[in-house]
Design a protein around this motif. Structure first.
Motif, PDB file in Angstrom:
ATOM      1  N   ARG A  27       3.052   8.493  -3.665  1.00 41.48           N
ATOM      2  CA  ARG A  27       4.046   7.351  -3.736  1.00 41.48           C
ATOM      3  C   ARG A  27       3.935   6.493  -2.636  1.00 41.48           C
ATOM      4  NH1 ARG A  27       9.543  10.399  -5.014  1.00 41.48           N
ATOM      5  NH2 ARG A  27       9.425  10.989  -7.217  1.00 41.48           N
ATOM      6  N   VAL A  28       3.640   6.999  -1.579  1.00 42.37           N
ATOM      7  CA  VAL A  28       3.170   6.171  -0.282  1.00 42.37           C
ATOM      8  C   VAL A  28       2.202   5.120  -0.759  1.00 42.37           C
ATOM      9  CG1 VAL A  28       2.796   5.960   2.255  1.00 42.37           C
ATOM     10  CG2 VAL A  28       4.239   7.708   1.210  1.00 42.37           C
ATOM     11  N   ASP A  29       0.986   5.804  -1.224  1.00 47.25           N
ATOM     12  CA  ASP A  29       0.062   4.945  -1.500  1.00 47.25           C
ATOM     13  C   ASP A  29       0.336   3.915  -2.570  1.00 47.25           C
ATOM     14  OD1 ASP A  29      -1.630   6.123   0.433  1.00 47.25           O
ATOM     15  OD2 ASP A  29      -2.635   7.421  -1.281  1.00 47.25           O
ATOM     16  N   ALA A  30       0.984   4.225  -3.568  1.00 42.30           N
ATOM     17  CA  ALA A  30       1.422   3.196  -4.655  1.00 42.30           C
ATOM     18  C   ALA A  30       2.267   2.079  -3.952  1.00 42.30           C
ATOM     19  CB  ALA A  30       2.247   3.859  -5.493  1.00 42.30           C
ATOM     20  N   LEU A  31       3.216   2.285  -3.179  1.00 39.88           N
ATOM     21  CA  LEU A  31       3.971   1.500  -2.338  1.00 39.88           C
ATOM     22  C   LEU A  31       3.061   0.391  -1.490  1.00 39.88           C
ATOM     23  CD1 LEU A  31       6.707   0.320  -1.438  1.00 39.88           C
ATOM     24  CD2 LEU A  31       6.852   1.914   0.338  1.00 39.88           C
ATOM     25  N   VAL A  32       2.345   1.065  -0.831  1.00 38.88           N
ATOM     26  CA  VAL A  32       1.246   0.303   0.119  1.00 38.88           C
ATOM     27  C   VAL A  32       0.398  -0.631  -0.645  1.00 38.88           C
ATOM     28  CG1 VAL A  32      -0.591   0.397   1.611  1.00 38.88           C
ATOM     29  CG2 VAL A  32       1.361   2.038   1.985  1.00 38.88           C
ATOM     30  N   ASP A  33      -0.010  -0.097  -1.751  1.00 41.07           N
ATOM     31  CA  ASP A  33      -0.920  -1.107  -2.630  1.00 41.07           C
ATOM     32  C   ASP A  33      -0.109  -2.262  -3.109  1.00 41.07           C
ATOM     33  OD1 ASP A  33      -2.794   0.806  -2.659  1.00 41.07           O
ATOM     34  OD2 ASP A  33      -2.397   1.884  -4.621  1.00 41.07           O
ATOM     35  N   ALA A  34       1.141  -2.325  -3.438  1.00 43.59           N
ATOM     36  CA  ALA A  34       1.924  -3.441  -3.694  1.00 43.59           C
ATOM     37  C   ALA A  34       2.276  -4.271  -2.510  1.00 43.59           C
ATOM     38  CB  ALA A  34       3.127  -2.971  -4.518  1.00 43.59           C
ATOM     39  N   LEU A  35       2.480  -3.656  -1.331  1.00 44.47           N
ATOM     40  CA  LEU A  35       2.904  -4.412  -0.134  1.00 44.47           C
ATOM     41  C   LEU A  35       1.671  -5.231   0.388  1.00 44.47           C
ATOM     42  CD1 LEU A  35       5.182  -2.139   1.453  1.00 44.47           C
ATOM     43  CD2 LEU A  35       5.779  -3.848  -0.028  1.00 44.47           C
ATOM     44  N   ALA A  36       0.449  -4.491   0.453  1.00 44.36           N
ATOM     45  CA  ALA A  36      -0.765  -4.839   0.886  1.00 44.36           C
ATOM     46  C   ALA A  36      -1.313  -6.311   0.067  1.00 44.36           C
ATOM     47  CB  ALA A  36      -1.942  -4.168   0.853  1.00 44.36           C
ATOM     48  N   LYS A  37      -0.929  -5.986  -1.304  1.00 41.60           N
ATOM     49  CA  LYS A  37      -1.276  -7.060  -2.183  1.00 41.60           C
ATOM     50  C   LYS A  37      -0.506  -8.533  -2.020  1.00 41.60           C
ATOM     51  CE  LYS A  37      -1.833  -8.477  -7.120  1.00 41.60           C
ATOM     52  NZ  LYS A  37      -1.699  -7.949  -8.571  1.00 41.60           N
ATOM     53  N   VAL A  38       0.905  -8.332  -1.596  1.00 41.10           N
ATOM     54  CA  VAL A  38       1.485  -9.595  -1.449  1.00 41.10           C
ATOM     55  C   VAL A  38       0.990 -10.096  -0.173  1.00 41.10           C
ATOM     56  CG1 VAL A  38       3.916 -10.014  -0.626  1.00 41.10           C
ATOM     57  CG2 VAL A  38       3.395  -8.530  -2.365  1.00 41.10           C
ATOM     58  N   ARG A  39       0.617  -9.541   0.922  1.00 44.39           N
ATOM     59  CA  ARG A  39       0.254 -10.361   1.981  1.00 44.39           C
ATOM     60  C   ARG A  39      -1.092 -10.736   2.425  1.00 44.39           C
ATOM     61  NH1 ARG A  39      -1.681  -7.603   6.398  1.00 44.39           N
ATOM     62  NH2 ARG A  39      -0.384  -8.330   7.953  1.00 44.39           N
ATOM     63  N   SER A  40      -1.967 -10.221   1.230  1.00 43.13           N
ATOM     64  CA  SER A  40      -3.649 -10.422   1.196  1.00 43.13           C
ATOM     65  C   SER A  40      -3.803 -11.744   1.269  1.00 43.13           C
ATOM     66  CB  SER A  40      -4.126  -9.824   0.000  1.00 43.13           C
ATOM     67  OG  SER A  40      -3.584 -10.063  -1.148  1.00 43.13           O
ATOM     68  N   GLY A  41      -3.159 -12.837   0.884  1.00 41.76           N
ATOM     69  CA  GLY A  41      -3.438 -14.100   0.925  1.00 41.76           C
ATOM     70  C   GLY A  41      -3.015 -14.696   2.231  1.00 41.76           C
ATOM     71  N   GLY A  42      -2.329 -14.121   3.002  1.00 39.86           N
ATOM     72  CA  GLY A  42      -1.853 -14.697   4.271  1.00 39.86           C
ATOM     73  C   GLY A  42      -0.888 -15.501   4.322  1.00 39.86           C
ATOM     74  N   GLU A  43      -0.345 -15.854   3.078  1.00 42.45           N
ATOM     75  CA  GLU A  43       0.834 -16.999   3.140  1.00 42.45           C
ATOM     76  C   GLU A  43       2.275 -16.138   3.245  1.00 42.45           C
ATOM     77  OE1 GLU A  43       0.346 -19.049  -0.400  1.00 42.45           O
ATOM     78  OE2 GLU A  43      -1.549 -20.215   0.365  1.00 42.45           O
ATOM     79  N   ARG A  44       2.057 -14.857   3.047  1.00 45.65           N
ATOM     80  CA  ARG A  44       3.385 -14.407   2.882  1.00 45.65           C
ATOM     81  C   ARG A  44       3.194 -13.009   3.939  1.00 45.65           C
ATOM     82  NH1 ARG A  44       4.968 -12.921  -3.031  1.00 45.65           N
ATOM     83  NH2 ARG A  44       7.185 -13.413  -2.481  1.00 45.65           N
ATOM     84  N   GLU A  45       4.633 -12.883   4.617  1.00 50.30           N
ATOM     85  CA  GLU A  45       4.720 -11.537   5.476  1.00 50.30           C
ATOM     86  C   GLU A  45       5.667 -10.667   5.042  1.00 50.30           C
ATOM     87  OE1 GLU A  45       4.050 -14.665   9.692  1.00 50.30           O
ATOM     88  OE2 GLU A  45       5.915 -14.049   8.768  1.00 50.30           O
ATOM     89  N   VAL A  46       5.472  -9.467   5.554  1.00 50.43           N
ATOM     90  CA  VAL A  46       6.299  -8.409   5.040  1.00 50.43           C
ATOM     91  C   VAL A  46       6.508  -7.372   6.197  1.00 50.43           C
ATOM     92  CG1 VAL A  46       6.640  -6.436   3.272  1.00 50.43           C
ATOM     93  CG2 VAL A  46       5.367  -8.497   2.623  1.00 50.43           C
ATOM     94  N   VAL A  47       8.103  -7.231   6.150  1.00 49.51           N
ATOM     95  CA  VAL A  47       8.498  -6.222   7.055  1.00 49.51           C
ATOM     96  C   VAL A  47       8.911  -4.949   6.520  1.00 49.51           C
ATOM     97  CG1 VAL A  47      10.189  -5.637   8.899  1.00 49.51           C
ATOM     98  CG2 VAL A  47       8.736  -7.845   9.049  1.00 49.51           C
ATOM     99  N   LEU A  48       8.522  -3.757   6.534  1.00 48.91           N
ATOM    100  CA  LEU A  48       8.961  -2.651   5.733  1.00 48.91           C
ATOM    101  C   LEU A  48      10.055  -1.906   6.484  1.00 48.91           C
ATOM    102  CD1 LEU A  48       8.921  -0.653   3.143  1.00 48.91           C
ATOM    103  CD2 LEU A  48       7.099   0.500   4.565  1.00 48.91           C
ATOM    104  N   VAL A  49      11.289  -1.731   5.959  1.00 45.33           N
ATOM    105  CA  VAL A  49      12.490  -0.726   6.358  1.00 45.33           C
ATOM    106  C   VAL A  49      12.226   0.476   5.758  1.00 45.33           C
ATOM    107  CG1 VAL A  49      14.899  -0.341   7.156  1.00 45.33           C
ATOM    108  CG2 VAL A  49      13.843  -2.529   7.380  1.00 45.33           C
ATOM    109  N   SER A  50      11.670   1.542   6.394  1.00 42.08           N
ATOM    110  CA  SER A  50      11.450   2.897   5.710  1.00 42.08           C
ATOM    111  C   SER A  50      12.023   3.829   6.109  1.00 42.08           C
ATOM    112  CB  SER A  50       9.913   3.123   5.922  1.00 42.08           C
ATOM    113  OG  SER A  50       9.457   4.505   5.208  1.00 42.08           O
ATOM    114  N   SER A  51      12.817   4.665   5.310  1.00 42.78           N
ATOM    115  CA  SER A  51      13.392   5.875   5.388  1.00 42.78           C
ATOM    116  C   SER A  51      12.493   7.119   5.302  1.00 42.78           C
ATOM    117  CB  SER A  51      14.585   6.191   4.364  1.00 42.78           C
ATOM    118  OG  SER A  51      15.649   5.201   4.527  1.00 42.78           O
ATOM    119  N   GLY A  52      12.793   8.241   5.430  1.00 42.77           N
ATOM    120  CA  GLY A  52      11.852   9.389   5.145  1.00 42.77           C
ATOM    121  C   GLY A  52      11.462  10.106   6.297  1.00 42.77           C
TER     122      GLY A  52
END
Length: 372
Positions: A27-52
């Motif tokens: 589950r963690v890897d699946a989430l990271v896959d999606a987040l890493a893809k979003v920021r891969s172009g360098g035009e978008r920045e992501v902050v993750l607020v993570s429970s757990g």
């Protein structure tokens, strides 16, 4: 959504762990896959607020469910936080991305200097290409300085970092007009404002028993964010890629307000008053209607033990909380100031007393929805 440059994503414990406790690596890897893809172009920045963190620490400590007492919750968080960040670090390393951990308490972010430091740290991490993972500092937070749930923390972090979008990930694929498990209920695609939810029954925490939130806290987080000018998408963790790509998924909450002064949002939603000041009718009108500073002459009573710089509640003569602010005097100093002009106080006690009890820049008026 597709134009959002800076995005805050919040994921809950139930989306990362098993019901018995312990992290689910897939589950963690699946989430990271999606987040890493979003920021891969360098035009978008992501902050993750993570429970757990607490949930991840249950199994290693031999706990079968989330403990109710604060001490054991903090023990579980101490063990689990390291496991959680290590898992994120390993998963993001597959993409050559470094992870930066940021742990916050509400006390860190309602005080001026601490607030600026929190913003500077997160902004610098993004500038340097690191991926910030934010969580509440459960290991040291007391009941008095806790956010209470990471949904609210995510809304406040979105405001803190000047985010363009907040994505709340749940274990259901959006907000429904009833219990999603009941036949005949349907997903609400868009929410334009509070009036759209007046006839909607909103459920509480899920069955997994490892988190503290539920749909109530997510809708409240959406209300905080949208009132500050930040749109919100609420969907399931399995649909995060669709949400970040702007595809039709979950529930979209439209903006209902404009961005407010940074710390005032935190003061209204993240601070815990350490005492209270009762105002006379004239002072209530001055503070609420004219948005002026609170002077000693308008105060009729004081209660609680607090120090200069602490948040206090401002009440009307009937005891209703009308505002919240950071006080400039210790509680023990205020009784001698009650009902007196600053000019008289300066003449008798010195120039240090010729000032506001609460300055208007450190004061937020409470609406009925933000008042306790």
């Amino acid at each position: 959504m597709t134009e959002a440059r800076r995005i805050v994503v919040k994921v809950g414990s139930s989306s990362l762990t098993t019901a018995a406790g312990g992290l689910d690596a897939d589950r963690v890897d699946a989430l990271v896959d999606a987040l890493a893809k979003v920021r891969s172009g360098g035009e978008r920045e992501v902050v993750l607020v993570s429970s757990g963190a607490i949930a991840a620490g249950l199994a290693p400590l031999g706990l079968v469910r989330r403990p109710k007492d604060l001490a054991r919750q903090q023990a579980a968080a101490s063990v689990g936080q390291g496991l959680l960040v290590a898992r994120y670090t390993a998963s993001f390393a597959r993409y050559g991305v470094r992870v930066g951990q940021v742990l916050l308490t509400s006390d860190d972010t309602s005080r001026r200097a601490h607030y600026r430091n929190a913003y500077s740290t997160l902004d610098q991490l993004l500038e340097m290409g690191a991926f910030p993972v934010v969580n509440e500092n459960d290991t040291v937070a007391t009941d008095e300085i806790r956010f209470g749930d990471n949904d609210r923390l995510a809304a406040l972090v979105a405001h803190l970092v000047h985010a363009d979008l907040l994505v709340l990930l749940s274990d259901v694929d959006g907000l429904y007009d009833g219990d999603p498990s009941t036949p005949g209920t349907s997903r609400i695609a868009e929410v334009s404002g509070p009036a759209d939810l007046e006839d909607v029954t909103i459920g509480s925490a899920g069955k997994a028993g490892v988190g503290t939130g539920g749909m109530v806290t997510k809708v409240e987080a959406a209300r905080i964010a949208t009132a500050a000018g930040i749109p919100v998408v609420l969907t399931s963790a399995s649909h995060v890629a669709d949400a970040l790509a702007g595809r039709d998924t979950g529930t979209y909450f439209h903006r209902t307000g404009r961005r407010s002064a940074d710390r005032l949002l935190w003061l209204a939603h993240a601070s815990t008053p350490q005492g209270a000041l009762t105002l006379d009718d004239g002072a209530v009108r001055a503070v609420v209607e004219r948005r002026t500073s609170l002077l000693p002459a308008g105060i009729s009573a004081v209660e609680g033990e607090f120090s200069a710089g602490d948040p206090v509640e401002l009440r009307d003569p009937a005891g209703l909380a009308v505002a919240r602010g950071l006080v400039n005097f210790d509680a023990k100093e205020i009784p001698q100031l009650l009902g007196r002009s600053t000019r008289d106080l300066a003449r008798e006690l010195g120039p240090a007393y010729e000032r506001e009890v609460v300055h208007r820049d450190d004061l937020v008026v409470l609406t009925p929805r933000t008042a306790p």
